[in-house]
Design a protein around this motif. Structure first.
Motif, mmCIF file in Angstrom:
data_model
loop_
_atom_site.group_PDB
_atom_site.id
_atom_site.type_symbol
_atom_site.label_atom_id
_atom_site.label_comp_id
_atom_site.label_asym_id
_atom_site.label_seq_id
_atom_site.Cartn_x
_atom_site.Cartn_y
_atom_site.Cartn_z
ATOM 1 N N GLY A 37 -35.317 -7.269 9.533
ATOM 2 C CA GLY A 37 -35.578 -7.604 10.920
ATOM 3 C C GLY A 37 -34.371 -8.044 11.731
ATOM 4 N N ASN A 38 -33.200 -8.068 11.118
ATOM 5 C CA ASN A 38 -31.997 -8.492 11.824
ATOM 6 C C ASN A 38 -31.506 -7.341 12.702
ATOM 7 N N GLN A 39 -31.679 -7.490 14.009
ATOM 8 C CA GLN A 39 -31.346 -6.415 14.940
ATOM 9 C C GLN A 39 -29.846 -6.125 14.988
ATOM 10 N N THR A 40 -29.035 -7.150 14.895
ATOM 11 C CA THR A 40 -27.587 -6.950 14.930
ATOM 12 C C THR A 40 -27.136 -6.129 13.727
ATOM 13 N N LEU A 41 -27.618 -6.495 12.544
ATOM 14 C CA LEU A 41 -27.256 -5.744 11.341
ATOM 15 C C LEU A 41 -27.824 -4.326 11.377
ATOM 16 N N ALA A 42 -29.045 -4.176 11.885
ATOM 17 C CA ALA A 42 -29.660 -2.850 11.985
ATOM 18 C C ALA A 42 -28.846 -1.960 12.918
ATOM 19 N N ALA A 43 -28.403 -2.521 14.029
ATOM 20 C CA ALA A 43 -27.574 -1.762 14.969
ATOM 21 C C ALA A 43 -26.269 -1.334 14.304
ATOM 22 N N GLU A 44 -25.634 -2.253 13.592
ATOM 23 C CA GLU A 44 -24.398 -1.935 12.882
ATOM 24 C C GLU A 44 -24.641 -0.843 11.843
ATOM 25 N N LEU A 45 -25.744 -0.947 11.130
ATOM 26 C CA LEU A 45 -26.096 0.048 10.123
ATOM 27 C C LEU A 45 -26.204 1.439 10.741
ATOM 28 N N GLY B 36 -24.652 2.347 13.489
ATOM 29 C CA GLY B 36 -23.415 2.691 14.178
ATOM 30 C C GLY B 36 -23.499 2.585 15.687
ATOM 31 N N MET B 37 -24.307 1.644 16.160
ATOM 32 C CA MET B 37 -24.407 1.431 17.606
ATOM 33 C C MET B 37 -24.317 -0.057 17.909
ATOM 34 N N ASN B 38 -24.078 -0.367 19.173
ATOM 35 C CA ASN B 38 -24.028 -1.780 19.511
ATOM 36 C C ASN B 38 -25.456 -2.322 19.673
ATOM 37 N N ARG B 39 -25.566 -3.637 19.645
ATOM 38 C CA ARG B 39 -26.877 -4.280 19.676
ATOM 39 C C ARG B 39 -27.630 -3.989 20.971
ATOM 40 N N GLY B 40 -26.910 -3.897 22.075
ATOM 41 C CA GLY B 40 -27.556 -3.611 23.352
ATOM 42 C C GLY B 40 -28.245 -2.248 23.355
ATOM 43 N N THR B 41 -27.558 -1.251 22.825
ATOM 44 C CA THR B 41 -28.146 0.092 22.735
ATOM 45 C C THR B 41 -29.349 0.067 21.801
ATOM 46 N N PHE B 42 -29.208 -0.636 20.692
ATOM 47 C CA PHE B 42 -30.311 -0.735 19.733
ATOM 48 C C PHE B 42 -31.528 -1.369 20.386
ATOM 49 N N ARG B 43 -31.308 -2.439 21.137
ATOM 50 C CA ARG B 43 -32.417 -3.120 21.810
ATOM 51 C C ARG B 43 -33.064 -2.225 22.872
#
Length: 65
Positions: free
Chosen positions: A36-44, A46-53
């Motif tokens: 559930g860690n959005q920052t780590l998921a975004a990194e996984l 290959g995108m920044n957290r803002g794009t992931f969100r």
């Protein structure tokens, strides 16, 4: 996932619908992998957290959440 795509194509699903389904699955799996860690998921992914969100928000809107 391959089978789902094949089924969607067989039912003449539109490209946008297929991309949305694949994106939703990939994001869901990234969140599972990172507990559930959005920052780590975004990194996984290959995108920044803002794009992931942004993708998370779009998925939520699609599901009616």
């Amino acid at each position: 996932m391959k089978e789902t795509i094949k089924q969607m194509l067989a039912s003449e699903a539109k490209y946008d619908d297929i991309i949305e389904a694949v994106t939703e699955e990939v994001i869901s799996q990234a969140l599972v992998k990172t507990r559930g860690n959005q920052t780590l998921a975004a990194e996984l992914m290959g995108m920044n957290r803002g794009t992931f969100r942004k993708y998370l928000k779009a998925i939520g809107a699609h599901k009616g959440n």
